[in-house]
Write a protein that holds these residues in place. Structure first.
Motif, PDB file in Angstrom:
ATOM      1  N   ASN A   1      46.224   5.457  11.906  1.00 16.00           N
ATOM      2  CA  ASN A   1      45.119   4.519  11.691  1.00 16.00           C
ATOM      3  C   ASN A   1      45.070   3.493  12.818  1.00 16.00           C
ATOM      4  N   LEU A   2      43.884   3.274  13.382  1.00 11.38           N
ATOM      5  CA  LEU A   2      43.683   2.256  14.420  1.00 11.38           C
ATOM      6  C   LEU A   2      43.342   0.929  13.759  1.00 11.38           C
ATOM      7  N   SER A   3      44.000  -0.157  14.176  1.00 11.17           N
ATOM      8  CA  SER A   3      43.750  -1.471  13.572  1.00 11.17           C
ATOM      9  C   SER A   3      42.350  -1.964  13.914  1.00 11.17           C
ATOM     10  N   ASP A   4      41.902  -1.709  15.142  1.00 15.26           N
ATOM     11  CA  ASP A   4      40.553  -2.087  15.569  1.00 15.26           C
ATOM     12  C   ASP A   4      39.791  -0.826  15.938  1.00 15.26           C
ATOM     13  N   PRO A   5      38.789  -0.414  15.153  1.00 21.17           N
ATOM     14  CA  PRO A   5      38.009   0.782  15.492  1.00 21.17           C
ATOM     15  C   PRO A   5      37.421   0.683  16.895  1.00 21.17           C
ATOM     16  N   LEU A   6      37.400   1.804  17.586  1.00 21.57           N
ATOM     17  CA  LEU A   6      36.919   1.857  18.961  1.00 21.57           C
ATOM     18  C   LEU A   6      35.543   2.502  19.014  1.00 21.57           C
ATOM     19  N   SER A   7      34.651   1.931  19.793  1.00 16.23           N
ATOM     20  CA  SER A   7      33.302   2.462  19.931  1.00 16.23           C
ATOM     21  C   SER A   7      33.340   3.744  20.758  1.00 16.23           C
ATOM     22  N   ILE A   8      32.777   4.808  20.194  1.00 19.43           N
ATOM     23  CA  ILE A   8      32.739   6.080  20.915  1.00 19.43           C
ATOM     24  C   ILE A   8      31.832   5.977  22.132  1.00 19.43           C
ATOM     25  N   LYS A   9      30.787   5.197  22.029  1.00 21.01           N
ATOM     26  CA  LYS A   9      29.882   5.027  23.170  1.00 21.01           C
ATOM     27  C   LYS A   9      30.610   4.375  24.335  1.00 21.01           C
ATOM     28  N   GLU A  10      31.406   3.342  24.042  1.00 20.85           N
ATOM     29  CA  GLU A  10      32.154   2.686  25.109  1.00 20.85           C
ATOM     30  C   GLU A  10      33.207   3.621  25.704  1.00 20.85           C
ATOM     31  N   LEU A  11      33.844   4.412  24.847  1.00 21.22           N
ATOM     32  CA  LEU A  11      34.812   5.380  25.356  1.00 21.22           C
ATOM     33  C   LEU A  11      34.136   6.408  26.253  1.00 21.22           C
ATOM     34  N   ALA A  12      32.925   6.840  25.865  1.00 19.36           N
ATOM     35  CA  ALA A  12      32.195   7.817  26.675  1.00 19.36           C
ATOM     36  C   ALA A  12      31.797   7.227  28.020  1.00 19.36           C
ATOM     37  N   LEU A  13      31.395   5.946  28.036  1.00 22.80           N
ATOM     38  CA  LEU A  13      31.034   5.300  29.303  1.00 22.80           C
ATOM     39  C   LEU A  13      32.245   5.188  30.221  1.00 22.80           C
TER      40      LEU A  13
ATOM     41  N   LEU B   1      40.341  13.285  11.777  1.00 22.11           N
ATOM     42  CA  LEU B   1      39.798  12.508  12.885  1.00 22.11           C
ATOM     43  C   LEU B   1      38.686  11.633  12.316  1.00 22.11           C
ATOM     44  N   GLY B   2      38.968  10.321  12.144  1.00 26.13           N
ATOM     45  CA  GLY B   2      38.048   9.431  11.444  1.00 26.13           C
ATOM     46  C   GLY B   2      36.980   8.853  12.349  1.00 26.13           C
ATOM     47  N   ILE B   3      35.730   9.247  12.136  1.00 25.43           N
ATOM     48  CA  ILE B   3      34.576   8.686  12.846  1.00 25.43           C
ATOM     49  C   ILE B   3      33.553   8.284  11.787  1.00 25.43           C
ATOM     50  N   ASP B   4      33.196   6.968  11.724  1.00 27.16           N
ATOM     51  CA  ASP B   4      32.279   6.513  10.675  1.00 27.16           C
ATOM     52  C   ASP B   4      30.832   6.662  11.117  1.00 27.16           C
ATOM     53  N   GLU B   5      29.932   6.271  10.226  1.00 29.11           N
ATOM     54  CA  GLU B   5      28.498   6.443  10.505  1.00 29.11           C
ATOM     55  C   GLU B   5      27.991   5.507  11.586  1.00 29.11           C
ATOM     56  N   TYR B   6      28.802   4.505  11.973  1.00 30.78           N
ATOM     57  CA  TYR B   6      28.390   3.566  13.022  1.00 30.78           C
ATOM     58  C   TYR B   6      28.846   4.013  14.409  1.00 30.78           C
ATOM     59  N   GLY B   7      29.452   5.179  14.490  1.00 36.60           N
ATOM     60  CA  GLY B   7      29.876   5.694  15.785  1.00 36.60           C
ATOM     61  C   GLY B   7      31.136   5.063  16.315  1.00 36.60           C
ATOM     62  N   THR B   8      32.054   4.727  15.436  1.00 32.49           N
ATOM     63  CA  THR B   8      33.331   4.144  15.863  1.00 32.49           C
ATOM     64  C   THR B   8      34.476   5.054  15.425  1.00 32.49           C
ATOM     65  N   LEU B   9      35.504   5.091  16.248  1.00 30.91           N
ATOM     66  CA  LEU B   9      36.692   5.903  15.990  1.00 30.91           C
ATOM     67  C   LEU B   9      37.702   5.060  15.219  1.00 30.91           C
ATOM     68  N   LYS B  10      38.104   5.520  14.021  1.00 34.12           N
ATOM     69  CA  LYS B  10      38.985   4.737  13.155  1.00 34.12           C
ATOM     70  C   LYS B  10      40.387   5.326  13.042  1.00 34.12           C
ATOM     71  N   SER B  11      40.544   6.638  13.270  1.00 38.33           N
ATOM     72  CA  SER B  11      41.874   7.247  13.104  1.00 38.33           C
ATOM     73  C   SER B  11      41.968   8.520  13.923  1.00 38.33           C
ATOM     74  N   LEU B  12      43.214   8.912  14.185  1.00 31.45           N
ATOM     75  CA  LEU B  12      43.535  10.151  14.888  1.00 31.45           C
ATOM     76  C   LEU B  12      44.500  10.963  14.042  1.00 31.45           C
ATOM     77  N   PRO B  13      44.499  12.277  14.177  1.00 36.17           N
ATOM     78  CA  PRO B  13      45.478  13.087  13.424  1.00 36.17           C
ATOM     79  C   PRO B  13      46.869  12.975  14.044  1.00 36.17           C
ATOM     80  N   LEU B  14      47.891  13.020  13.189  1.00 35.19           N
ATOM     81  CA  LEU B  14      49.279  13.055  13.652  1.00 35.19           C
ATOM     82  C   LEU B  14      49.728  14.518  13.643  1.00 35.19           C
ATOM     83  N   LEU B  15      49.882  15.100  14.832  1.00 36.55           N
ATOM     84  CA  LEU B  15      50.239  16.512  14.927  1.00 36.55           C
ATOM     85  C   LEU B  15      51.737  16.737  14.842  1.00 36.55           C
TER      86      LEU B  15
END
Length: 726
Positions: free
Chosen positions: A559-571, A612-626
């Motif tokens: 779980n990410l403490s601060d969700p990350l914007s996918i748009k900003e990551l893409a830029l 892989l948690g992505i909400d309806e606002y386009g932010t990344l909230k979690s990653l899978p633990l492999l």
């Protein structure tokens, strides 16, 4: 059909030779003819069963096209199974003699039974034969697709010929030799050979390769030294393909597998010339291994120089032999590369005296060339690059046991405990601190409503036993209940992984001993007496892919403490040089917006299947633990998000899961190597997290034998051979 006059004449000659017992000289020759009949029937599997060296019982079973019921009456008549229909066929068919002689000949000197089933038959039919004629049948019986030929009591009516044969063991060895050679030449067909009532002595799978079958029949010692060659000559109209050993391999007997027009034969002139080439490079009285498939114009082959057509001559024999030997010598010279080895006079950080104690218990002798390190704590690669040991510094004391000699190491300064546990605890503590810092920055510290309790809980966990502690505690992960996957596409992906498994590499990884890291992408491991250079990134990429496929819908969550914007990551990703963005691709803002739309639309599916948690606002909230204790490199997250949107096939279910797993595995396999000498978390992670997971879970694919993921760089017995030559 009216037979040509020449065939009739030869028919009478062969019948007279049958009466004298000259056609079938031994069971191996009879078996050779029956194997070729099965090959003509387009079989994919051939199983041979032998009892008493083939004299008492010999059975060959295939899964070919079968024999029709109406043809049983003539199946053992002379030339029935021959490809010759008229006299002109002698000039066009690639055959040895007239073929079709095996079953007819055997029926005169043994009790012959044939059972066969075609594709259109509802059941199989069984018949017995005597002196080339149908004795009984055909009778309906249960049976599989294909033909089963059983020969019993060979030479029961010819005691003179029977007594001329050697022991049953030697006859079985000759049969095994014939089956093994045909298995190597016909790699696409599966062969099996066993004694009656026992397990298979030879077993090759269908759709295999020549090298794999050579490894199965003759062993890995020969297979790893093979050099492939292809020769073609338009002047003399011949083609040659095969494998020969390089100068690193030699044996006391020349093993030469020669197939001319796909029949196992001998050619003494060719064999002698090839052996003469190797005499320049190998020690005296040493010989190579060679498999050679030679294709000639059938008109140019003289097969009537041996009663069983075991030896042949051909037109322009001297010129063809010279062409082949010249090409082979050129190939051999190209593979004869020298090697240089650097040695160290004394192991680093060793100031000990060795006392050898003889064990009175009589045990099997263990030669020096087989003494290898089996415990990674005895001597590590890092010690060869460290600072010189100071007086009074800790020196490990260990006890090394072999089959015959026990060696005790005594410290001349002061005896202490083994330093491996101390080093482990030190690196483990450093790694825990880094994980804690990472948690403070990115992870949710409000689980259970109390961030202070979470932090304290993680600190207390770091004081537990270092070898059993969970570096990522319950505060960092959200556990999931095990869900059984029933999706056909995922099950097919799992089957593909298992089907492509390379058994030899699986044994290597399951039993390896970790030696040390070369860098963040390569490491050295040891298996038996061999040392291998492993591409860690390629191996982990395949391992993470397998984790994703086999843990479908069952991932723990980072779980990410601060969700990350996918748009900003893409830029951020579009600004990276490796992306290769140009103005022709479009505006970066529009592209980033498109990436966000694609991943947001698939957010529910990604969360349900892959955590892989992505909400309806386009932010990344979690990653899978492999993999437990492994956190992916966050610097690669922007590129990972961009490739998920552009490289994953979202239209087809199976391809979607496959491409997503590939991209995710590529991202998780990246390790960042710090430049500072003091920072060594990636080395600790590689040794204590990644390679233990490889050892326990990894299913290596067959492609690893071709893409340089695993390279053998040394073999202890071979090194001893080099020193013996010096």
């Amino acid at each position: 059909m009216v037979e040509p006059l020449r065939i009739k004449k030869l028919d009478e000659t062969v019948i007279n030779r049958i009466a004298a017992g000259e056609v079938i000289q031994r069971p191996a020759n009879a078996l050779k003819e029956m194997i070729e009949n099965s090959l003509d029937a387009k079989s994919t599997n051939i199983q041979i069963t032998v009892k008493n060296g083939g004299l008492k019982y010999m059975q060959i079973q295939d899964n070919g096209c079968g024999i029709r019921k109406d043809d049983f009456e003539i199946v053992c008549e002379r030339f029935t199974t021959s490809k010759l229909k008229e006299f002109e066929d002698l000039n066009s068919i690639s055959t040895y003699g007239f073929r079709g002689e095996a079953l007819a000949s055997i029926s005169h000197v043994a009790h012959l039974t044939i059972q066969s089933k075609t594709t259109n038959d509802k059941c199989a039919y069984r018949a017995t034969f005597e002196d080339g004629k149908l004795k009984e049948g055909p009778k309906p019986t249960a049976g599989n697709q294909g033909t089963q030929i059983t020969v019993e009591d060979l030479f029961y009516n010819m005691n003179v010929r029977k007594r001329a044969l050697k022991s049953a063991t030697e006859e079985y060895q000759k049969i095994s030799d014939v089956v093994g050679k045909y298995a190597i030449h016909n790699a696409k067909i599966g062969f099996g050979l066993k004694k009656f009532g026992e397990n298979n002595d030879i077993r090759t799978p269908p759709n295999s390769t020549h090298v794999d079958n050579i490894r199965t029949v003759y062993g890995n010692t020969i297979a790893r030294e093979l050099v492939e060659f292809n020769i073609e000559n338009e002047s003399f109209k011949f083609k040659a393909h095969g494998f020969m050993t390089n100068v690193n391999y030699s044996t006391k007997k020349f093993t030469f597998l020669l197939f001319i027009n796909h029949r196992l034969v001998e050619c003494q002139s060719l064999k002698k010339c090839i052996d003469q080439i190797y005499s320049t490079y190998l020690p005296k009285n040493s010989h190579p291994f060679m498999y050679l498939s030679l294709e000639l114009n059938p008109r140019n082959v003289d097969v009537n120089v041996h009663p069983t057509k075991h030896e042949v001559h051909f037109l322009h024999e001297d010129q063809i032999v010279e062409s082949i030997t010249t090409a082979l010598e050129t190939k051999l010279l190209g593979s004869n590369n020298s090697r240089m080895f650097y040695t160290q006079a004394k192991l680093p950080k060793t100031t000990t005296e060795t006392v050898t104690i003889k064990d009175k218990t009589p045990t099997k002798t263990t030669y020096d060339k087989n003494l290898v390190r089996t415990d990674s704590s005895e001597q590590k690669l890092e010690r060869f690059f460290g600072a010189p040991i100071k007086k009074g510094e800790m020196v490990a004391t260990s006890e090394i046991k072999t089959d015959k000699v026990a060696t005790t190491t005594v410290n001349t300064e002061k005896t202490h405990l083994d330093s491996s546990d101390v080093e482990f605890e030190k690196h483990n503590e450093e790694f825990l601190n880094k994980v804690q810092d990472f948690e403070n920055c990115l992870f949710d510290k409000t689980i259970n409503g109390n961030s202070n309790n979470v932090k304290n809980k993680s600190k207390r966990g770091s004081k537990d036993s270092p070898k059993s502690s969970k570096l990522l505690g319950s505060s960092l992960l959200s556990k999931v209940a095990r869900i059984e996957c029933k999706l056909t596409s995922v099950l097919e992906l799992r089957q593909e992984v298992e089907k492509s498994c390379h058994m030899s590499l699986r044994e290597l990884f399951a039993q390896h001993v970790f030696v040390g890291c070369v860098d963040s992408t390569q490491a050295l491991v040891q298996h038996s007496t061999k040392l291998y250079l492993c591409n860690t990134q390629k191996i982990m990429q395949e391992l993470f892919y397998q984790f994703i496929v086999y843990n479908f819908q069952n991932f723990n969550v980072i779980n990410l403490s601060d969700p990350l914007s996918i748009k900003e990551l893409a830029l951020i990703a579009l600004d990276l040089p490796e992306t290769g963005w140009t103005e022709e691709d479009g505006d970066k803002e529009e592209l980033a917006k498109k990436v966000t739309e694609i991943l947001t639309e698939k957010g529910v599916m990604l969360h349900e299947y892959f955590s892989l948690g992505i909400d309806e606002y386009g932010t990344l909230k979690s990653l899978p633990l492999l993999l437990e204790n492994h956190i992916p490199e966050m610097a690669g997250l922007p590129m990972y998000m961009l490739r998920l949107a552009t490289e994953v096939n979202w239209d087809e279910e199976k391809e979607c899961f496959h491409t997503f797993a590939k991209e995710t595995a590529t991202y998780y396999s990246q390790l960042r190597q710090e430049n500072t000498v003091e920072s060594s978390s990636w080395t600790w992670l590689t040794e204590h997290v990644l390679y233990p997971a490889i050892k326990e879970y990894f299913i290596p694919p067959k492609t690893f034998t071709e893409n340089a993921a695993v390279l053998q760089i040394a073999n202890l017995p071979d090194l001893y051979k080099v020193f013996e030559r010096c």
